[in-house]
Scaffold this motif. Structure first.
Motif, PDB file in Angstrom:
ATOM      1  N   LYS B  40       0.830  -1.209   0.000  1.00  0.00           N
ATOM      2  CA  LYS B  40       0.000   0.000   0.000  1.00  0.00           C
ATOM      3  C   LYS B  40       0.869   1.266   0.000  1.00  0.00           C
ATOM      4  CE  LYS B  40      -2.136  -1.158   3.849  1.00  0.00           C
ATOM      5  NZ  LYS B  40      -1.422  -2.396   4.193  1.00  0.00           N
ATOM      6  N   SER B  41       1.843   1.300   0.921  1.00  0.00           N
ATOM      7  CA  SER B  41       2.707   2.484   0.977  1.00  0.00           C
ATOM      8  C   SER B  41       3.592   2.572  -0.258  1.00  0.00           C
ATOM      9  CB  SER B  41       3.578   2.457   2.232  1.00  0.00           C
ATOM     10  OG  SER B  41       2.773   2.611   3.373  1.00  0.00           O
ATOM     11  N   THR B  42       3.951   1.420  -0.781  1.00  0.00           N
ATOM     12  CA  THR B  42       4.754   1.425  -2.009  1.00  0.00           C
ATOM     13  C   THR B  42       3.978   2.082  -3.139  1.00  0.00           C
ATOM     14  OG1 THR B  42       5.877  -0.584  -1.299  1.00  0.00           O
ATOM     15  CG2 THR B  42       5.972  -0.050  -3.657  1.00  0.00           C
ATOM     16  N   PHE B  84       1.671  11.372   4.545  1.00  0.00           N
ATOM     17  CA  PHE B  84       2.604  10.280   4.813  1.00  0.00           C
ATOM     18  C   PHE B  84       2.149   9.409   5.981  1.00  0.00           C
ATOM     19  CE2 PHE B  84       6.668  11.182   2.449  1.00  0.00           C
ATOM     20  CZ  PHE B  84       6.171  12.236   1.697  1.00  0.00           C
ATOM     21  N   GLN B  85       2.441   8.123   5.839  1.00  0.00           N
ATOM     22  CA  GLN B  85       2.194   7.220   6.964  1.00  0.00           C
ATOM     23  C   GLN B  85       3.107   7.602   8.129  1.00  0.00           C
ATOM     24  OE1 GLN B  85       2.626   3.033   6.057  1.00  0.00           O
ATOM     25  NE2 GLN B  85       1.976   2.408   8.103  1.00  0.00           N
ATOM     26  N   TYR B  86       4.358   7.932   7.807  1.00  0.00           N
ATOM     27  CA  TYR B  86       5.308   8.378   8.824  1.00  0.00           C
ATOM     28  C   TYR B  86       5.868   9.753   8.453  1.00  0.00           C
ATOM     29  CZ  TYR B  86       5.073   3.378   9.792  1.00  0.00           C
ATOM     30  OH  TYR B  86       4.617   2.114  10.054  1.00  0.00           O
ATOM     31  N   LEU B 169      -4.170   9.360   1.356  1.00  0.00           N
ATOM     32  CA  LEU B 169      -3.967   9.369   2.801  1.00  0.00           C
ATOM     33  C   LEU B 169      -3.458   7.986   3.210  1.00  0.00           C
ATOM     34  CD1 LEU B 169      -7.280  11.087   4.021  1.00  0.00           C
ATOM     35  CD2 LEU B 169      -5.294  12.106   2.910  1.00  0.00           C
ATOM     36  N   ASP B 170      -2.185   7.926   3.550  1.00  0.00           N
ATOM     37  CA  ASP B 170      -1.593   6.621   3.863  1.00  0.00           C
ATOM     38  C   ASP B 170      -1.693   6.341   5.361  1.00  0.00           C
ATOM     39  OD1 ASP B 170      -0.287   4.242   3.888  1.00  0.00           O
ATOM     40  OD2 ASP B 170       1.629   5.002   3.119  1.00  0.00           O
ATOM     41  N   GLU B 171      -2.659   5.527   5.721  1.00  0.00           N
ATOM     42  CA  GLU B 171      -2.888   5.143   7.118  1.00  0.00           C
ATOM     43  C   GLU B 171      -2.919   6.351   8.056  1.00  0.00           C
ATOM     44  OE1 GLU B 171      -1.501   1.625   8.763  1.00  0.00           O
ATOM     45  OE2 GLU B 171      -1.077   0.651   6.837  1.00  0.00           O
ATOM     46  N   THR B 172      -3.619   7.363   7.606  1.00  0.00           N
ATOM     47  CA  THR B 172      -3.733   8.565   8.424  1.00  0.00           C
ATOM     48  C   THR B 172      -4.457   8.266   9.733  1.00  0.00           C
ATOM     49  OG1 THR B 172      -3.709   9.887   6.428  1.00  0.00           O
ATOM     50  CG2 THR B 172      -4.558  10.965   8.376  1.00  0.00           C
TER      51      THR B 172
END
Ligand SMILES: Nc1ncnc2c1ncn2[C@@H]1O[C@H](COP(=O)(O)OP(=O)(O)O)[C@@H](O)[C@H]1O
Ligand SMILES: [Mg+2]
Lengths: 493, 255
Positions: B40-42, B84-86, B169-172
């Motif tokens: 997913k993040s990729t 970003f997730q992080y 939105l990556d795992e916001t």
């Protein structure tokens, strides 16, 4: 409306609107040469050259003797090799030790400054026109071996402040000069200081009388112009009891393939309850991308807090020079005196910097603070070298040192050489050091927000250097921030 | 608006995305769900242009442009935003200064004048109210010492400031308590309109109660293995990813 969202708060000047504009400059901006006839000494160094310099300056006999003594001592000294820098040996006989633009020497009236030189300074962003200065900054402009003019002398004189070229001070204020010159950095101090004492040609003298706070920044702008010359200037600032002055120096030089030597000496003296804040934005020509050319910058800067409760604060932004060798130091002699050293040193391409400070705690309850931020890129080498010395009698001395290094790329070097000597067990000395890299993830984060690599690097390094940049007088902070970004151009992406 | 065709990408010689097909139209909200490590993040990073990822096959069309041909900052200029997730920390750089630079760089890309201090402040005040974000946070160094929740709120605040056409939105929602999720979702919903689109990457169905998706996709081992409406998210919540695994006979490929 809460205005501090966008107005620069005193401690947060990076937020000033428009500071980090993308500056597109592909080369050193100050590398031009002014075409002006010069009055020069022949190449080489011997007693005759020293007599020549002294005569050019109409110096009194005692000054010549002082120079000759220094020269004779220098002949017996060896060039230091302990710094973490390497360079082709300097041929001291291949340097011109005196070069002065041909114009009326030290004109009493600023209108008499040669128009070509005036334009040179305009190009450098320094106005020698008193009417045009918006903010209160007095300037002493030094080209090669001589001061070509000093602004706001009269206004300052009304307060008893003396601000003039060193040559003039030697002629006009011999008692002050005899008393203080060489009292902080003796002529025998080190190889480059001895050389400077023998051949120094100009520089600035500031004297702040008892109880006076200088109403404006005093500054000296050093410009090297002539070829094959060395610049050897001396600055002396004396702050009498209860006085205050903020002083700034800036420097630039043309782009040349030959290395040029700059060996300066700066001495600061504060009496009881006096304070000197000394800021430097050093932007000598750093050499080209292959490391050809650039200034060899070997400088001795030292202050003494002679009086109780006095304070000396050094702030330096070092972006130029191919070699930087300088350690602005403070001798904390008066009880309760305070010494500070705030430094940002940027090295790129093949630049080498070995810089830091010495804090010599002699008096009781003396405090020092060292904040050093080294930024290295390209193939450069950036070293912090610092000494904190607490002598036997320095009861309750306090020091805090923070040395941070930031690396751009993996071909550059960052080194820290902290030396601590403590002879009194009531001392508290703290040292912290970090090394970090500008991360790809930091740059990508900026990129994702629409910010390109160069601007991203500018934001990151200005953030890294913020604590030091905030020490600069407001008038110079903006320029200095741009300078940081420009110095690192082409080092990422 | 966004059309991803047969997208393959790898990092350090390892194939992560193995043929993604996805079309997102203006006005839509899509959700991508999937177990840890499914890519997913990729996918988010590849769309945003992180150069460590190598695209080996496929194409992405964004508003009529070849997205993969653009630099990350140009993608942002075109209106792509990634929360970003992080989120990354930048010491010494105030959040306000960072956002101001970003807003003006994006404006510059679009040929618009830079906002002056007053204009910027006005925009900021407006979005701060929507995002329920405190000014003291914005004067601190970017993400430095922020709590997990503050970092995520700051991401959505930046999105509000930049007004993107397409936001990922990556795992916001991860690391947020229910109140914070509500604030974030509320912020996202207020920014939704018929001209923009959102891709919500999440682990949990929870966020989708607040940001209601038009479509839900399951990413599994580098491929979208199932697509549906928001009921699919509920099903996943109930049955876990195992049913996907068995349906797709690819369980053996997953650690
Ligand atoms: N830099 C990297 N080098 C090698 N493998 C990586 C790298 N980054 C991510 N991966 C791998 O790619 C896969 C997908 O990761 P990611 O996209 O972060 O998954 P998700 O966001 O779905 O949890 C994981 O197996 C992860 O280990
Ligand atoms: Mg992820």
């Amino acid at each position: 409306m809460n205005s501090d969202l966008y107005l620069p708060a005193a401690n947060d000047r990076n937020d000033e609107p428009g500071i980090i504009e993308r500056t597109v400059l592909n080369e050193y901006k100050y590398g031009f040469v002014t075409d002006i006839e010069a009055d020069e000494a022949p190449k080489g160094l011997d007693e005759n050259i020293i007599r020549f310099i002294s005569a050019k300056k109409n110096e009194p006999e005692w000054m010549l003797e002082w120079r000759l003594k220094a020269f004779r001592h220098w002949l017996k000294m060896e060039e230091p090799t302990w710094a973490n820098v390497s360079y082709t040996p300097i041929n001291y006989q291949d340097i011109i030790y005196y070069s002065a633009p041909k114009q009326k020497v030290n004109p009493a009236n600023l209108d008499e400054i040669d128009p070509e030189l005036r334009r040179t300074f305009e190009k450098l962003g320094i106005s020698l026109d008193e009417q045009k200065r918006l903010s209160g900054v007095a300037v002493d402009a030094v080209v090669d071996s001589v001061s070509i003019g000093t602004t706001f002398k009269k206004q300052l004189a009304e307060l008893g402040i003396i601000f003039c070229s060193m040559s003039e001070a030697i002629r006009e204020h011999p008692e002050l000069i005899k008393k203080h010159l060489g009292s902080v950095v003796p002529i025998t101090d080190n190889f480059f200081a001895a050389l400077n004492a023998a051949v120094f040609t100009d520089g600035s003298f500031c004297y702040i009388p008892k109880g006076v706070r200088s109403p404006m920044e005093l500054s000296t702008y050093f410009r090297i112009n002539a070829e094959n010359t060395g610049q050897f200037e001396r600055t002396l600032i004396v702050a009498e009891e209860g006085s205050y002055v903020s002083y700034l120096e800036g420097c630039t030089a043309p782009m040349r393939d030959e290395n040029q030597l700059h060996a300066a000496v700066v001495e600061l003296i504060t009496m009881d309850n006096a304070e000197i804040k000394y800021s430097t934005v050093q932007n000598w020509y750093p050499g080209d991308k292959e490391g050809v050319g650039g200034i060899y910058n070997f400088v001795t800067k030292r202050g003494i807090c002679k009086g109780v409760n006095s304070k000396i604060s050094w702030t330096q932004v070092e972006t130029g020079s191919s070699i930087t060798w300088k350690y602005p130091s403070v001798i904390l002699k008066g009880d309760n005196s305070v010494g500070e050293f705030y430094s940002v040193a940027v090295t790129n391409n093949y630049q080498q910097a070995d810089t830091g400070t010495k804090m010599m705690h002699l008096g009781k309850n003396t405090k020092s603070r060292i904040v050093s931020k080294g930024i290295s890129a390209g193939f450069s080498n950036n070293s912090y070298r610092g000494l904190v010395h607490v002598s036997k009698g320095a009861t309750n001395a306090r020091n805090f040192s923070q040395c941070d290094s930031l690396l751009l790329g993996d071909k550059c070097g960052a080194h820290t050489f902290p030396y601590i000597e403590v002879k009194n067990n009531t001392a508290m000395v703290e040292h912290e050091a970090t090394t970090s890299k500008i991360g790809e993830d930091q740059i990508f984060y900026c990129n994702q927000r629409g910010i390109d690599n160069e601007t991203a690097v500018a934001l990151i390094i200005n953030g890294f250097a913020k604590e030091v940049m905030n020490q600069l007088p407001m008038e110079f902070a903006v320029e200095a921030q741009k300078l940081l970004a420009i110095s690192l151009e082409g080092s990422v992406g | 608006m966004l059309n991803i065709r047969n997208l393959h990408a790898r990092i350090d010689g390892k194939n992560i995305l193995k043929g993604i097909n996805l079309e997102i139209k203006a006005g839509e909200v899509h959700a991508i769900m999937g177990p840890n490590g499914s890519g997913k993040s990729t996918l988010a990073s590849v769309l945003a242009g992180r150069k460590e990822y190598e695209v080996t096959e496929g194409s992405v069309d964004f508003l009529g442009k070849d997205l993969l041909d653009l630099s990350p900052e140009a993608r942002a200029g075109e209106g792509l935003f990634l929360a970003f997730q992080y989120p990354i920390e930048i010491p010494g750089l105030s959040t306000t200064n960072f956002i101001k630079t970003a807003v003006n760089e994006v404006r510059k890309y679009r040929g618009e004048n830079a906002l002056d201090a007053v204009g910027f402040l006005r925009l900021m005040k407006e979005k701060m109210a929507i995002m329920n974000i405190d000014q003291s946070l914005l004067s601190r160094s970017l993400n430095e010492g922020f709590s997990g929740g503050e970092k995520k709120r700051n991401e959505i605040f930046q999105m509000a400031m930049l007004q993107p056409r397409f936001a990922i939105l990556d795992e916001t929602d991860s690391g947020l308590d229910i109140d914070a999720i509500r604030i974030v979702a509320n912020g996202v919903n207020k920014l939704r309109n018929k001209d923009n689109a959102v891709l919500v990457v999440t682990h949990y169905q929870r966020l989708l109660d607040y940001i209601v998706p038009d479509f839900v996709h399951v990413l599994y081992n580098g491929r979208i293995v199932k697509s549906g409406t928001k009921e699919l998210a509920l099903e996943l919540e109930e049955r876990g990813y195992d049913f996907i695994r068995s349906e797709n006979h690819i369980g053996e490929e997953v650690k």
